[in-house]
Design a protein around this motif. Structure first.
Motif, PDB file in Angstrom:
ATOM      1  N   LEU A 179      -8.245 -69.122  30.418  1.00 26.50           N
ATOM      2  CA  LEU A 179      -8.045 -67.893  31.185  1.00 26.50           C
ATOM      3  C   LEU A 179      -6.721 -67.218  30.868  1.00 26.50           C
ATOM      4  N   ASP A 180      -5.674 -68.004  30.587  1.00 29.55           N
ATOM      5  CA  ASP A 180      -4.380 -67.395  30.284  1.00 29.55           C
ATOM      6  C   ASP A 180      -4.413 -66.665  28.951  1.00 29.55           C
ATOM      7  N   LYS A 185      -4.875 -61.368  26.083  1.00 28.93           N
ATOM      8  CA  LYS A 185      -5.595 -60.510  25.141  1.00 28.93           C
ATOM      9  C   LYS A 185      -6.035 -59.214  25.810  1.00 28.93           C
ATOM     10  N   LYS A 186      -6.555 -59.310  27.031  1.00 25.08           N
ATOM     11  CA  LYS A 186      -6.999 -58.120  27.758  1.00 25.08           C
ATOM     12  C   LYS A 186      -5.826 -57.169  28.000  1.00 25.08           C
ATOM     13  N   ASP A 187      -4.671 -57.720  28.324  1.00 27.01           N
ATOM     14  CA  ASP A 187      -3.498 -56.888  28.582  1.00 27.01           C
ATOM     15  C   ASP A 187      -2.997 -56.233  27.294  1.00 27.01           C
ATOM     16  N   LYS A 188      -2.956 -57.000  26.216  1.00 32.88           N
ATOM     17  CA  LYS A 188      -2.467 -56.483  24.943  1.00 32.88           C
ATOM     18  C   LYS A 188      -3.353 -55.373  24.399  1.00 32.88           C
ATOM     19  N   ASP A 189      -4.670 -55.533  24.536  1.00 29.74           N
ATOM     20  CA  ASP A 189      -5.627 -54.604  23.923  1.00 29.74           C
ATOM     21  C   ASP A 189      -6.351 -53.755  24.964  1.00 29.74           C
ATOM     22  N   LYS A 190      -5.688 -53.493  26.074  1.00 32.57           N
ATOM     23  CA  LYS A 190      -6.301 -52.761  27.174  1.00 32.57           C
ATOM     24  C   LYS A 190      -6.832 -51.399  26.744  1.00 32.57           C
ATOM     25  N   GLN A 191      -6.050 -50.658  25.953  1.00 34.22           N
ATOM     26  CA  GLN A 191      -6.453 -49.312  25.543  1.00 34.22           C
ATOM     27  C   GLN A 191      -7.739 -49.344  24.719  1.00 34.22           C
ATOM     28  N   ALA A 192      -7.822 -50.305  23.807  1.00 36.90           N
ATOM     29  CA  ALA A 192      -9.009 -50.384  22.962  1.00 36.90           C
ATOM     30  C   ALA A 192     -10.233 -50.778  23.773  1.00 36.90           C
ATOM     31  N   LEU A 242     -15.703 -60.179  29.586  1.00 45.83           N
ATOM     32  CA  LEU A 242     -14.255 -60.061  29.746  1.00 45.83           C
ATOM     33  C   LEU A 242     -13.868 -59.996  31.224  1.00 45.83           C
ATOM     34  N   ASP A 243     -14.767 -59.430  32.046  1.00 43.72           N
ATOM     35  CA  ASP A 243     -14.510 -59.341  33.484  1.00 43.72           C
ATOM     36  C   ASP A 243     -15.085 -60.528  34.245  1.00 43.72           C
ATOM     37  N   LYS A 244     -15.992 -61.262  33.606  1.00 38.83           N
ATOM     38  CA  LYS A 244     -16.595 -62.445  34.220  1.00 38.83           C
ATOM     39  C   LYS A 244     -16.530 -63.598  33.211  1.00 38.83           C
TER      40      LYS A 244
END
Length: 254
Positions: A179-180, A185-192, A242-244
């Motif tokens: 999860l970490d 990854k989600k934070d780094k590539d949020k825009q994409a 990514l959300d689940k």
């Protein structure tokens, strides 16, 4: 949408396996040997790019280039072989990559194939696959030529597999998302990710495990077993996963 935005997405996708339509197939044999095939298809995204690419680029020789190449990952220069331990080099020799590329037709497919003799080899391979490819500079063959300068970054390799903890024994095959690592990854590539969702893109990931014996349990209620319980199939929409993230987990006991 401007082509520059699409090209940003293409470069992003070359760094992230979840941007492809992905199918992972694991064939597990009773004697412990195995065969793995990672199939990546990014054709749908490249067709979108092609539809918005200027004619001046489409007429270039590089854009019209077509490739159908099979490479053994062990056939690297001696200078690169020195980076590997004997065990790692043996795994590379047991691995091939098949690339099909035709930008004008919207075709970009990669098949990574590996065979081995034991659960220990399989565990090491899936856990270190991305690092092995990077050490062998396999990413150099992945970036299609013929794209504008905005897509000029050198791509990383897909399937780093560092997002998962794997459990592989003669009776078990499973993975658990970290999860970490996923959150970073989600934070780094949020825009994409937001761009992909805005384009209503659906990127599928399918895991198929062919077992030597019937499965006793799968650890994932969305997984499907064949009638004889020897084939496990898990198909996911990666943007939903990514959300689940619990959707990504499974543990097959057989």
């Amino acid at each position: 949408m401007k082509i520059k935005s699409l090209l940003v997405l293409v470069v992003f996708c070359l760094f992230l396996s979840s941007c492809f339509d992905v199918e992972e197939t694991y064939n597990l044999n009773a004697d412990g040997s195995y065969a793995v095939n990672y199939n990546l298809d990014m054709g749908r995204l490249f067709k979108m790019v092609a539809a918005m690419t200027p004619d001046s680029i489409k007429q270039s020789k590089a854009y019209k280039e077509s490739k159908d190449t099979l490479v053994n990952l062990g056939s690297m220069p001696d200078s690169l072989k020195q980076r590997f331990s004997p065990a790692e080099l043996n795994l590379m020799k047991q691995s091939d990559v098949h690339m099909q590329l035709n930008l004008s037709e919207g075709v970009f497919k990669l098949d990574f194939m590996n065979k081995g003799k034991s659960a220990d080899e399989l565990s090491y391979f899936v856990s270190n696959f991305g690092e092995l490819l990077q050490k062998g500079k396999i990413g150099d063959i992945m970036k299609p030529k013929g794209l504008p300068a905005e897509a000029g970054e050198e791509p990383d390799v897909p399937f780093k597999n560092k997002e998962y903890d794997y459990v592989i024994t003669p009776n078990t095959f499973g993975r658990m998302i970290k999860l970490d690592v996923l959150a970073a990854k989600k934070d780094k590539d949020k825009q994409a990710f937001e761009l992909m969702k805005g384009m209503n893109m659906k990127m599928t990931s399918t895991v198929v495990v062919n077992l030597p014996r019937p499965a006793k349990s799968t650890g994932n209620p969305n997984a499907v077993l064949s009638a004889d319980k020897k084939q496990f199939t898990l198909k996911l929409d990666m943007l939903e996963a990514l959300d689940k993230p619990e959707l990504l987990n499974f543990k097959i006991e057989y």
